[in-house]
Motif scaffolding. Sequence first.
Motif, PDB file in Angstrom:
ATOM      1  N   PHE A 296       1.019  -1.028  -0.042  1.00  0.00           N
ATOM      2  CA  PHE A 296      -0.131  -0.024   0.041  1.00  0.00           C
ATOM      3  C   PHE A 296       0.721   1.262   0.031  1.00  0.00           C
ATOM      4  CE2 PHE A 296      -2.077   3.197   2.714  1.00  0.00           C
ATOM      5  CZ  PHE A 296      -3.264   3.574   1.980  1.00  0.00           C
ATOM      6  N   THR A 297       0.767   1.955  -1.062  1.00  0.00           N
ATOM      7  CA  THR A 297       1.917   3.338  -1.164  1.00  0.00           C
ATOM      8  C   THR A 297       0.648   4.349  -1.408  1.00  0.00           C
ATOM      9  OG1 THR A 297       1.842   2.736  -3.598  1.00  0.00           O
ATOM     10  CG2 THR A 297       3.585   1.884  -2.159  1.00  0.00           C
ATOM     11  N   TYR A 298       1.314   5.645  -1.384  1.00  0.00           N
ATOM     12  CA  TYR A 298       0.497   6.667  -1.778  1.00  0.00           C
ATOM     13  C   TYR A 298       1.606   7.881  -2.375  1.00  0.00           C
ATOM     14  CZ  TYR A 298       2.914   9.293   2.265  1.00  0.00           C
ATOM     15  OH  TYR A 298       3.833   9.954   3.011  1.00  0.00           O
ATOM     16  N   THR A 299       0.872   8.818  -3.187  1.00  0.00           N
ATOM     17  CA  THR A 299       1.601   9.793  -3.755  1.00  0.00           C
ATOM     18  C   THR A 299       0.930  11.086  -3.310  1.00  0.00           C
ATOM     19  OG1 THR A 299       2.252   8.347  -5.799  1.00  0.00           O
ATOM     20  CG2 THR A 299       2.358  10.794  -5.904  1.00  0.00           C
ATOM     21  N   ARG A 300       1.617  12.209  -3.044  1.00  0.00           N
ATOM     22  CA  ARG A 300       1.101  13.436  -2.823  1.00  0.00           C
ATOM     23  C   ARG A 300       1.335  14.315  -3.958  1.00  0.00           C
ATOM     24  NH1 ARG A 300       2.284  17.573   2.232  1.00  0.00           N
ATOM     25  NH2 ARG A 300       1.817  19.490   1.052  1.00  0.00           N
ATOM     26  N   ILE A 301       0.132  14.863  -4.280  1.00  0.00           N
ATOM     27  CA  ILE A 301       0.069  15.749  -5.492  1.00  0.00           C
ATOM     28  C   ILE A 301      -0.471  16.993  -5.111  1.00  0.00           C
ATOM     29  CG2 ILE A 301      -1.035  16.196  -7.875  1.00  0.00           C
ATOM     30  CD1 ILE A 301      -1.514  13.176  -7.717  1.00  0.00           C
ATOM     31  N   ASN A 302       0.466  18.167  -5.139  1.00  0.00           N
ATOM     32  CA  ASN A 302      -0.049  19.659  -4.626  1.00  0.00           C
ATOM     33  C   ASN A 302      -0.923  20.180  -5.508  1.00  0.00           C
ATOM     34  OD1 ASN A 302       1.897  19.590  -2.513  1.00  0.00           O
ATOM     35  ND2 ASN A 302       3.691  20.116  -3.597  1.00  0.00           N
ATOM     36  N   GLN A 303      -2.030  20.919  -5.263  1.00  0.00           N
ATOM     37  CA  GLN A 303      -2.763  21.648  -5.966  1.00  0.00           C
ATOM     38  C   GLN A 303      -2.405  23.066  -5.942  1.00  0.00           C
ATOM     39  OE1 GLN A 303      -6.493  18.576  -4.209  1.00  0.00           O
ATOM     40  NE2 GLN A 303      -6.607  20.825  -3.873  1.00  0.00           N
ATOM     41  N   ALA A 304      -3.138  23.794  -6.701  1.00  0.00           N
ATOM     42  CA  ALA A 304      -2.952  25.112  -7.004  1.00  0.00           C
ATOM     43  C   ALA A 304      -3.270  25.970  -5.936  1.00  0.00           C
ATOM     44  CB  ALA A 304      -3.303  25.715  -8.415  1.00  0.00           C
ATOM     45  N   ASP A 305      -4.289  25.599  -5.236  1.00  0.00           N
ATOM     46  CA  ASP A 305      -5.029  26.320  -4.252  1.00  0.00           C
ATOM     47  C   ASP A 305      -4.007  25.989  -2.845  1.00  0.00           C
ATOM     48  OD1 ASP A 305      -5.745  24.056  -3.533  1.00  0.00           O
ATOM     49  OD2 ASP A 305      -7.803  24.398  -3.556  1.00  0.00           O
ATOM     50  N   GLY A 306      -3.251  25.640  -2.744  1.00  0.00           N
ATOM     51  CA  GLY A 306      -2.191  25.225  -1.611  1.00  0.00           C
ATOM     52  C   GLY A 306      -2.686  23.945  -0.830  1.00  0.00           C
ATOM     53  N   ARG A 307      -3.728  23.343  -1.192  1.00  0.00           N
ATOM     54  CA  ARG A 307      -3.797  22.012  -0.594  1.00  0.00           C
ATOM     55  C   ARG A 307      -3.305  21.100  -1.559  1.00  0.00           C
ATOM     56  NH1 ARG A 307     -10.208  22.744  -0.117  1.00  0.00           N
ATOM     57  NH2 ARG A 307      -9.794  24.062  -2.293  1.00  0.00           N
ATOM     58  N   PHE A 308      -3.508  19.901  -1.185  1.00  0.00           N
ATOM     59  CA  PHE A 308      -3.188  18.785  -1.904  1.00  0.00           C
ATOM     60  C   PHE A 308      -3.828  17.406  -2.211  1.00  0.00           C
ATOM     61  CE2 PHE A 308      -1.896  17.729   2.546  1.00  0.00           C
ATOM     62  CZ  PHE A 308      -1.979  16.404   2.647  1.00  0.00           C
ATOM     63  N   THR A 309      -3.707  16.596  -2.973  1.00  0.00           N
ATOM     64  CA  THR A 309      -4.277  15.361  -3.091  1.00  0.00           C
ATOM     65  C   THR A 309      -3.667  14.242  -2.922  1.00  0.00           C
ATOM     66  OG1 THR A 309      -5.804  16.266  -4.688  1.00  0.00           O
ATOM     67  CG2 THR A 309      -5.460  13.960  -4.880  1.00  0.00           C
ATOM     68  N   LEU A 310      -4.134  13.170  -2.191  1.00  0.00           N
ATOM     69  CA  LEU A 310      -3.360  11.842  -1.989  1.00  0.00           C
ATOM     70  C   LEU A 310      -3.972  10.816  -2.885  1.00  0.00           C
ATOM     71  CD1 LEU A 310      -3.017  11.415   2.160  1.00  0.00           C
ATOM     72  CD2 LEU A 310      -1.214  12.154   0.337  1.00  0.00           C
ATOM     73  N   GLU A 311      -2.997  10.105  -3.614  1.00  0.00           N
ATOM     74  CA  GLU A 311      -3.480   9.142  -4.571  1.00  0.00           C
ATOM     75  C   GLU A 311      -2.899   7.631  -3.913  1.00  0.00           C
ATOM     76  OE1 GLU A 311      -3.343   8.555  -9.201  1.00  0.00           O
ATOM     77  OE2 GLU A 311      -1.304   8.156  -8.205  1.00  0.00           O
ATOM     78  N   PHE A 312      -3.589   7.054  -3.447  1.00  0.00           N
ATOM     79  CA  PHE A 312      -3.379   5.663  -2.653  1.00  0.00           C
ATOM     80  C   PHE A 312      -3.158   4.508  -3.799  1.00  0.00           C
ATOM     81  CE2 PHE A 312      -5.421   8.115   0.808  1.00  0.00           C
ATOM     82  CZ  PHE A 312      -4.227   8.282   1.500  1.00  0.00           C
ATOM     83  N   THR A 313      -2.307   3.725  -3.685  1.00  0.00           N
ATOM     84  CA  THR A 313      -2.186   2.534  -4.658  1.00  0.00           C
ATOM     85  C   THR A 313      -2.261   1.372  -3.829  1.00  0.00           C
ATOM     86  OG1 THR A 313      -0.826   3.885  -6.392  1.00  0.00           O
ATOM     87  CG2 THR A 313      -0.896   1.472  -6.357  1.00  0.00           C
ATOM     88  N   ILE A 314      -3.025   0.450  -4.048  1.00  0.00           N
ATOM     89  CA  ILE A 314      -3.471  -0.932  -3.261  1.00  0.00           C
ATOM     90  C   ILE A 314      -2.975  -1.756  -4.272  1.00  0.00           C
ATOM     91  CG2 ILE A 314      -4.828  -2.177  -2.090  1.00  0.00           C
ATOM     92  CD1 ILE A 314      -6.700   0.461  -1.709  1.00  0.00           C
TER      93      ILE A 314
END
Length: 555
Positions: A482-500
Amino acid sequence: ARNHALIPTRTYNTRLKKISVPSNYYPLDDKGKDKRFIIDASNAGTLPIIYEGDWDGTFKTAWTDNPAWVLYDLMTNQTYGIGSRIDNTEDINIFKLYKIARYCDAVDDNGRFVGITDSKGGLEPRYSCNILIEDSNNAFQLINQIATIFHGKPFYNNGTIDFYLDKPQETSAVFSNNNVLDGLFNYETTARDSEFNTVYVNFQDKDKEYHIRQEIAEDEESIRNNGRIEMQIDGRGVTSQGQARRLARYMLYTNKLEKELVTFKAGTESLMINVGDVIDIKDELKEFDINGTRIHEVDPSNGTLTIGSFETGSILLGGQGGAYVTAPTGYQTLQDLYDKNKPTINQDSTITRHLFTMNELNLEFETGHTNKLPISSISSSENKNVVQFANVDNDLRNTLRLIPTGSMVHFDLSNKERHQYRVMNIKPAEGNLYEISATQYNSGKFDLIDDTDLKFQTNIETGFNIGIPEGAIDAVTEPASFTYTRINQADGRFTLEFTINAAADSNENFYRITVIYPNGIRTEKLAKKDGSQTKVLFRNLEAFGDYKVFVKSEK
């Protein structure tokens, strides 16, 4: 007869009584074969048209097993129904019933059959009703029993018999602490001893000479934790194994996911909803954030609203987020679109009065009074807050012109779970108040009910099928990684993409991902396993604090 002392028992597979159905309804082909049951979906080619064109409200006599029209027949027939007590054209909302019937037949917007998987490689209607009524029954009890086949319910509404159907639908209204009496919502949950985890449905299988068989749906996690708690129901009118399976799942997931009840009192906003409508409740005691304020001024030309006090520091949800506003059209059903100054439906079921077209009225049928509009920003200046809407066009301006000042506006905020409920009862209270009772609504259950990946075990070769011994644990395979990737957003927040990543010998069907935010709020997503690698996204996370993530395999 010469060789047997008794006359042999004979059974017949027949289509029985013809009843009233819409004049544009054609479920059978020229040879009398039902077009809605397809054995091999992969070789079906172009799927057939079941509803040809628009319906003008007239009927014809034909055969059908659609439960909506079986229900209509029981309500209008004067011999064995309650037709002598009601007027079939004025006292029944036939257009709502027509909409329910199309959902039962699983057709698209053009009336073309798309079907529901029968889990054997074919397609079938979502709900059908094959029933033989031989004995006297309480009419209203029987009507309710037929309505439960499509998970609906008839009810009285302003002197008319109306209907609701439990299916995916949009929000019809939003209530918050600002527009209910004393700002209070009263919650309760169902009793623990009613939380069954195994459902048995008895049905007459048309593929097995209509012998009574049993279909089962189980919540294995609950069985391991709480032991087996069973519910057994009779699938009245059900002759398809696929429909029996969907009925079992419906009962199981509704009981598991929709446990909460809520009651509250509200003012004239209550008149814009009906029994069966889905509402959003934005309770600051649950969301820990004030969400909602009054509208002071509407500017359709610029696409803005001037609103009351609102904590602009609250983070608005981007992407699919927006503002919920009330824009009453004055039209709720197709019956409202008729010109009431012209003749009504005649005794021979022909319509002579004028029916306005959508273009003449410049509105869409059943859009509802609550509209979700995309916003671009909320700004504060000169002691007032201004909401700027995105995509300012004529459609948006026409909607804004209908918004009354003094009504409420609510916003989608990030990291806030939606709390949706289905209205079950509305009754007058003191003064100009109405008491509303509603049950929890979770649209995610419909994906589980109609899931095409859950196949039946058919043509089992072995003569032994003992299943899981009593007391044994049917273990679910854990993910390999189980891994994850952090993706920064333009508004200063971020998205977590989890790979199972699934194990080589995996037997799970779903993954439940739980995320606990820094402020303690907990949210979950149930993701269907996608081969050897499943990806899940959590968007609009704040760039501070620690997040805890848990992943669990499920069947």
